[in-house]
Design an enzyme around this catalytic site. Structure first.
Site, PDB file in Angstrom:
ATOM      1  N   SER A 130     -20.101 -11.461   5.640  1.00 34.94           N
ATOM      2  CA  SER A 130     -20.368 -11.639   4.220  1.00 34.94           C
ATOM      3  C   SER A 130     -20.697 -13.114   3.918  1.00 34.94           C
ATOM      4  O   SER A 130     -21.645 -13.661   4.478  1.00 34.94           O
ATOM      5  CB  SER A 130     -19.184 -11.116   3.404  1.00 34.94           C
ATOM      6  OG  SER A 130     -19.526 -10.936   2.052  1.00 34.94           O
ATOM      7  N   ASP A 187     -23.513  -0.101   2.274  1.00 38.16           N
ATOM      8  CA  ASP A 187     -22.857  -1.271   1.668  1.00 38.16           C
ATOM      9  C   ASP A 187     -23.088  -1.253   0.156  1.00 38.16           C
ATOM     10  O   ASP A 187     -24.222  -1.371  -0.305  1.00 38.16           O
ATOM     11  CB  ASP A 187     -23.435  -2.548   2.275  1.00 38.16           C
ATOM     12  CG  ASP A 187     -22.618  -3.792   1.941  1.00 38.16           C
ATOM     13  OD1 ASP A 187     -22.056  -3.859   0.842  1.00 38.16           O
ATOM     14  OD2 ASP A 187     -22.552  -4.698   2.786  1.00 38.16           O
ATOM     15  N   HIS A 219     -19.156  -2.200   2.919  1.00 36.92           N
ATOM     16  CA  HIS A 219     -19.043  -3.656   3.071  1.00 36.92           C
ATOM     17  C   HIS A 219     -17.765  -3.966   3.839  1.00 36.92           C
ATOM     18  O   HIS A 219     -16.718  -4.258   3.254  1.00 36.92           O
ATOM     19  CB  HIS A 219     -19.041  -4.330   1.700  1.00 36.92           C
ATOM     20  CG  HIS A 219     -19.233  -5.815   1.780  1.00 36.92           C
ATOM     21  ND1 HIS A 219     -20.427  -6.388   2.163  1.00 36.92           N
ATOM     22  CD2 HIS A 219     -18.377  -6.844   1.561  1.00 36.92           C
ATOM     23  CE1 HIS A 219     -20.307  -7.705   2.161  1.00 36.92           C
ATOM     24  NE2 HIS A 219     -19.077  -8.002   1.802  1.00 36.92           N
TER      25      HIS A 219
END
Length: 239
Positions: A130, A187, A219
């Site tokens: 991320s 995601d 995610h």
């Protein structure tokens, strides 16, 4: 955990955790950067759990830094541990360049310390999840193009970023790490299209690498993703 002072005056890094290589002397290194709201120790435990206690190499030390706590726009400005702020999850988002510069400086100090220990940059890989993935991409392609590789998990670089202006100069000099970009196709935080657009832009500018998609993955970090990434690292930094 190892003392921060070992790596000099660090502003953006609060703690540093280490998974030691299995041999007496490391000849390579992997730096793994956590996502927003996480820390280096929790990320280390997550990676080790997903890989069933096999998150190690015989010759590569793994370093898990923890990022400073700063206001984070996607969480309404609430301070969270993260590498640098971004205004939102979109290709038009704005990155906080001042914070990015500080985090880059600190991570380069870690890389320089590894060099002083006898581990050259061409035997170092950086990766992240991320926001950590975005940080890894910025560092490797813009500021440390002589690294062996970079892994980007569940992240993207906005089209507005200065990133796309800085790294082509390195490519023109024949310096660019191998890229492995990975993203879950389910995601719901960072849309897969953002990652795909980023990768297409990088390829069009001359970056060499691969994009892997993980069906049904949200995610999050998955076991298959980590296995693919650790295999990538092993090939770039052999014994």
């Amino acid at each position: 955990m190892i003392p921060r002072r070992v790596f000099g005056d660090l502003r953006s890094i609060t703690n540093i955790y280490l998974t030691k290589e299995q041999s007496p002397q490391a000849t390579g290194a992997l730096i793994l950067l956590h996502g927003s709201g996480d820390n280096g120790d929790c990320f280390r435990l997550t990676v080790d759990h997903l890989l069933n206690g096999r998150a190690c190499f015989p010759h590569i030390k793994i370093i898990y830094p923890s990022a400073w706590t700063i206001p984070y726009s996607p969480s309404g400005g609430i301070p969270v541990p993260t590498w640098f702020d971004v205004s939102g999850y979109a290709m038009e988002a704005e990155e906080n360049e001042a914070e990015l510069r500080v985090a880059t400086r600190d991570l380069l100090q870690i890389i320089d310390k590894l060099g002083a220990e006898g581990i050259p940059r061409n035997r170092i890989v950086i990766g992240g999840f991320s926001r950590g993935g975005a940080m890894a991409a910025h560092l490797a392609l813009c500021s440390a193009p002589d690294l062996a590789g970079v892994g980007v998990m569940s992240s993207w670089i906005p089209s507005t970023s200065n990133f796309y202006q800085c790294f082509p100069e390195n490519l023109n000099r024949g310096r660019s790490p191998q890229l492995l970009q990975m993203h879950g196709d389910d995601d719901d935080l960072i849309d897969p299209s953002l990652a795909q657009q980023t990768f297409a832009k990088l390829r069009s500018l001359g970056v060499h690498g691969n994009f892997l998609t993980y069906p049904g993955q949200n995610h999050e970090v998955s076991r298959q993703e980590l296995e693919d990434f650790f295999s990538f690292v092993s090939k770039l930094v052999p014994e």
